[in-house]
Design a protein around this motif. Structure first.
Motif, PDB file in Angstrom:
ATOM      1  N   MET A   1      95.154  63.088  53.843  1.00  0.00           N
ATOM      2  CA  MET A   1      94.529  61.878  54.101  1.00  0.00           C
ATOM      3  C   MET A   1      95.404  60.736  53.630  1.00  0.00           C
ATOM      4  SD  MET A   1      90.603  60.884  53.622  1.00  0.00           S
ATOM      5  CE  MET A   1      90.636  60.278  52.015  1.00  0.00           C
ATOM      6  N   LEU A   2      95.956  61.060  52.521  1.00  0.00           N
ATOM      7  CA  LEU A   2      96.875  59.694  51.942  1.00  0.00           C
ATOM      8  C   LEU A   2      98.073  59.631  53.104  1.00  0.00           C
ATOM      9  CD1 LEU A   2      97.836  57.678  50.229  1.00  0.00           C
ATOM     10  CD2 LEU A   2      99.028  59.562  48.868  1.00  0.00           C
ATOM     11  N   ARG A   3      98.549  60.598  53.533  1.00  0.00           N
ATOM     12  CA  ARG A   3      99.840  60.359  54.524  1.00  0.00           C
ATOM     13  C   ARG A   3      99.258  59.863  55.865  1.00  0.00           C
ATOM     14  NH1 ARG A   3     103.219  65.869  53.406  1.00  0.00           N
ATOM     15  NH2 ARG A   3     103.791  65.445  51.299  1.00  0.00           N
ATOM     16  N   THR A   4      98.043  60.204  56.244  1.00  0.00           N
ATOM     17  CA  THR A   4      97.605  59.589  57.414  1.00  0.00           C
ATOM     18  C   THR A   4      97.300  58.113  57.279  1.00  0.00           C
ATOM     19  OG1 THR A   4      96.556  61.618  57.937  1.00  0.00           O
ATOM     20  CG2 THR A   4      95.629  59.727  59.237  1.00  0.00           C
ATOM     21  N   ALA A   5      96.665  57.644  56.305  1.00  0.00           N
ATOM     22  CA  ALA A   5      96.800  56.175  55.809  1.00  0.00           C
ATOM     23  C   ALA A   5      97.838  55.292  55.844  1.00  0.00           C
ATOM     24  CB  ALA A   5      95.679  55.952  54.758  1.00  0.00           C
ATOM     25  N   LEU A   6      98.844  56.132  55.168  1.00  0.00           N
ATOM     26  CA  LEU A   6     100.248  55.445  55.097  1.00  0.00           C
ATOM     27  C   LEU A   6     100.971  55.315  56.237  1.00  0.00           C
ATOM     28  CD1 LEU A   6     101.489  57.165  51.603  1.00  0.00           C
ATOM     29  CD2 LEU A   6     100.667  55.036  52.014  1.00  0.00           C
ATOM     30  N   ALA A   7     100.746  56.553  57.197  1.00  0.00           N
ATOM     31  CA  ALA A   7     101.519  56.162  58.426  1.00  0.00           C
ATOM     32  C   ALA A   7     100.784  55.147  59.428  1.00  0.00           C
ATOM     33  CB  ALA A   7     101.088  57.617  59.177  1.00  0.00           C
ATOM     34  N   ALA A   8      99.407  55.152  59.502  1.00  0.00           N
ATOM     35  CA  ALA A   8      98.706  54.031  60.007  1.00  0.00           C
ATOM     36  C   ALA A   8      99.124  52.675  59.383  1.00  0.00           C
ATOM     37  CB  ALA A   8      97.141  53.971  59.806  1.00  0.00           C
ATOM     38  N   ALA A   9      99.281  52.443  58.257  1.00  0.00           N
ATOM     39  CA  ALA A   9      99.610  51.019  57.453  1.00  0.00           C
ATOM     40  C   ALA A   9     101.088  50.889  57.916  1.00  0.00           C
ATOM     41  CB  ALA A   9      99.511  51.149  56.084  1.00  0.00           C
ATOM     42  N   LEU A  10     101.927  51.814  57.690  1.00  0.00           N
ATOM     43  CA  LEU A  10     103.348  51.682  58.356  1.00  0.00           C
ATOM     44  C   LEU A  10     103.379  51.158  59.653  1.00  0.00           C
ATOM     45  CD1 LEU A  10     105.098  54.208  56.011  1.00  0.00           C
ATOM     46  CD2 LEU A  10     105.147  51.686  55.776  1.00  0.00           C
ATOM     47  N   GLY A  11     102.755  51.733  60.588  1.00  0.00           N
ATOM     48  CA  GLY A  11     102.547  51.599  61.922  1.00  0.00           C
ATOM     49  C   GLY A  11     102.071  50.166  62.298  1.00  0.00           C
ATOM     50  N   ALA A  12     101.347  49.727  61.644  1.00  0.00           N
ATOM     51  CA  ALA A  12     100.840  48.202  61.699  1.00  0.00           C
ATOM     52  C   ALA A  12     102.007  47.157  61.154  1.00  0.00           C
ATOM     53  CB  ALA A  12      99.431  48.060  60.993  1.00  0.00           C
ATOM     54  N   ILE A  61     106.954  56.791  41.429  1.00  0.00           N
ATOM     55  CA  ILE A  61     108.181  57.497  42.386  1.00  0.00           C
ATOM     56  C   ILE A  61     107.475  58.610  43.496  1.00  0.00           C
ATOM     57  CG2 ILE A  61     110.085  58.968  42.253  1.00  0.00           C
ATOM     58  CD1 ILE A  61     110.587  55.778  41.277  1.00  0.00           C
ATOM     59  N   GLU A  62     106.583  59.299  42.787  1.00  0.00           N
ATOM     60  CA  GLU A  62     105.966  60.315  43.821  1.00  0.00           C
ATOM     61  C   GLU A  62     105.332  59.502  44.879  1.00  0.00           C
ATOM     62  OE1 GLU A  62     103.425  62.771  41.404  1.00  0.00           O
ATOM     63  OE2 GLU A  62     105.170  63.617  40.158  1.00  0.00           O
ATOM     64  N   LEU A  63     104.677  58.418  44.545  1.00  0.00           N
ATOM     65  CA  LEU A  63     103.926  57.568  45.409  1.00  0.00           C
ATOM     66  C   LEU A  63     104.877  57.088  46.626  1.00  0.00           C
ATOM     67  CD1 LEU A  63     101.502  56.149  46.699  1.00  0.00           C
ATOM     68  CD2 LEU A  63     101.763  54.149  45.183  1.00  0.00           C
ATOM     69  N   VAL A  64     105.904  56.524  46.069  1.00  0.00           N
ATOM     70  CA  VAL A  64     107.070  56.054  47.052  1.00  0.00           C
ATOM     71  C   VAL A  64     107.873  56.979  47.797  1.00  0.00           C
ATOM     72  CG1 VAL A  64     109.360  54.735  46.968  1.00  0.00           C
ATOM     73  CG2 VAL A  64     107.528  54.104  45.473  1.00  0.00           C
ATOM     74  N   GLN A  65     107.756  58.401  47.347  1.00  0.00           N
ATOM     75  CA  GLN A  65     108.321  59.476  48.083  1.00  0.00           C
ATOM     76  C   GLN A  65     107.434  59.787  49.082  1.00  0.00           C
ATOM     77  OE1 GLN A  65     108.913  62.155  44.837  1.00  0.00           O
ATOM     78  NE2 GLN A  65     111.331  61.610  44.558  1.00  0.00           N
ATOM     79  N   ALA A  66     106.025  59.750  48.808  1.00  0.00           N
ATOM     80  CA  ALA A  66     105.126  59.933  49.887  1.00  0.00           C
ATOM     81  C   ALA A  66     105.111  58.916  51.199  1.00  0.00           C
ATOM     82  CB  ALA A  66     103.716  60.140  49.352  1.00  0.00           C
ATOM     83  N   ILE A  67     105.355  57.751  50.641  1.00  0.00           N
ATOM     84  CA  ILE A  67     105.401  56.608  51.542  1.00  0.00           C
ATOM     85  C   ILE A  67     106.564  56.985  52.504  1.00  0.00           C
ATOM     86  CG2 ILE A  67     105.799  54.082  52.235  1.00  0.00           C
ATOM     87  CD1 ILE A  67     104.137  53.598  49.546  1.00  0.00           C
ATOM     88  N   ASP A  68     107.834  57.168  51.658  1.00  0.00           N
ATOM     89  CA  ASP A  68     108.947  57.731  52.453  1.00  0.00           C
ATOM     90  C   ASP A  68     108.845  58.532  53.714  1.00  0.00           C
ATOM     91  OD1 ASP A  68     111.869  57.231  52.984  1.00  0.00           O
ATOM     92  OD2 ASP A  68     112.253  58.854  51.751  1.00  0.00           O
ATOM     93  N   GLU A  69     108.209  59.826  53.461  1.00  0.00           N
ATOM     94  CA  GLU A  69     107.975  60.701  54.211  1.00  0.00           C
ATOM     95  C   GLU A  69     107.280  60.311  55.449  1.00  0.00           C
ATOM     96  OE1 GLU A  69     105.944  64.078  52.568  1.00  0.00           O
ATOM     97  OE2 GLU A  69     107.114  63.980  50.721  1.00  0.00           O
ATOM     98  N   VAL A  70     106.589  59.134  55.620  1.00  0.00           N
ATOM     99  CA  VAL A  70     105.770  58.719  56.815  1.00  0.00           C
ATOM    100  C   VAL A  70     106.617  57.668  57.260  1.00  0.00           C
ATOM    101  CG1 VAL A  70     103.745  59.777  56.362  1.00  0.00           C
ATOM    102  CG2 VAL A  70     104.072  57.553  55.651  1.00  0.00           C
ATOM    103  N   TYR A  71     107.362  56.797  56.588  1.00  0.00           N
ATOM    104  CA  TYR A  71     108.259  55.781  57.157  1.00  0.00           C
ATOM    105  C   TYR A  71     109.415  56.344  58.121  1.00  0.00           C
ATOM    106  CZ  TYR A  71     111.143  51.389  56.990  1.00  0.00           C
ATOM    107  OH  TYR A  71     111.738  50.434  57.353  1.00  0.00           O
ATOM    108  N   GLU A  72     108.982  56.105  59.141  1.00  0.00           N
ATOM    109  CA  GLU A  72     110.021  56.628  60.172  1.00  0.00           C
ATOM    110  C   GLU A  72     111.325  55.937  60.687  1.00  0.00           C
ATOM    111  OE1 GLU A  72     107.278  57.925  63.500  1.00  0.00           O
ATOM    112  OE2 GLU A  72     106.430  59.337  62.251  1.00  0.00           O
TER     113      GLU A  72
END
Length: 113
Positions: A1-12, A61-72
């Protein structure tokens, strides 16, 4: 769920469109333009035990790594440094952002413009 929310935020917040300068002046510095157009984000992490132990270890750092995973659009590159160096890196344009943000207290916050 966190990854989906991060992907949506980064897409916006797509970085594909250029951002206009805040003032009417156009910045002509080639280094600044290169930094604006670069898809990679350089993050200066303030060393904070438990939260930022190193560039690869800590809760934040774990949070940033999770964001990095969805930052395309690119990568998020983290440098873990002392507070003063982090501020200098951001001020000099060597880093795009610094984290974590430090709160100095409600009384001091109230005095800010």
């Amino acid at each position: 769920m966190l990854r989906t929310a991060l992907a949506a935020a980064l897409g916006a917040c797509s970085r594909s469109e250029p951002h206009a300068p805040a003032s009417a002046e156009v910045v002509n510095d080639a280094g600044v333009q290169r930094a604006v157009d670069a898809p990679d984000i350089i993050a200066s992490a303030i060393l904070l035990p438990g939260q930022v132990n190193s560039a690869t270890d800590g809760t934040l750092i774990e949070l940033v790594q999770a964001i990095d995973e969805v930052y395309e659009a690119g990568r998020i590159i983290v440098a873990a440094v002392p507070l003063a160096r982090s501020a200098l890196m951001v001020g000099r344009g060597e880093a795009d952002m610094g984290f974590p943000a430090l709160r100095i207290g409600a009384a001091a916050d109230a005095q800010l413009p």
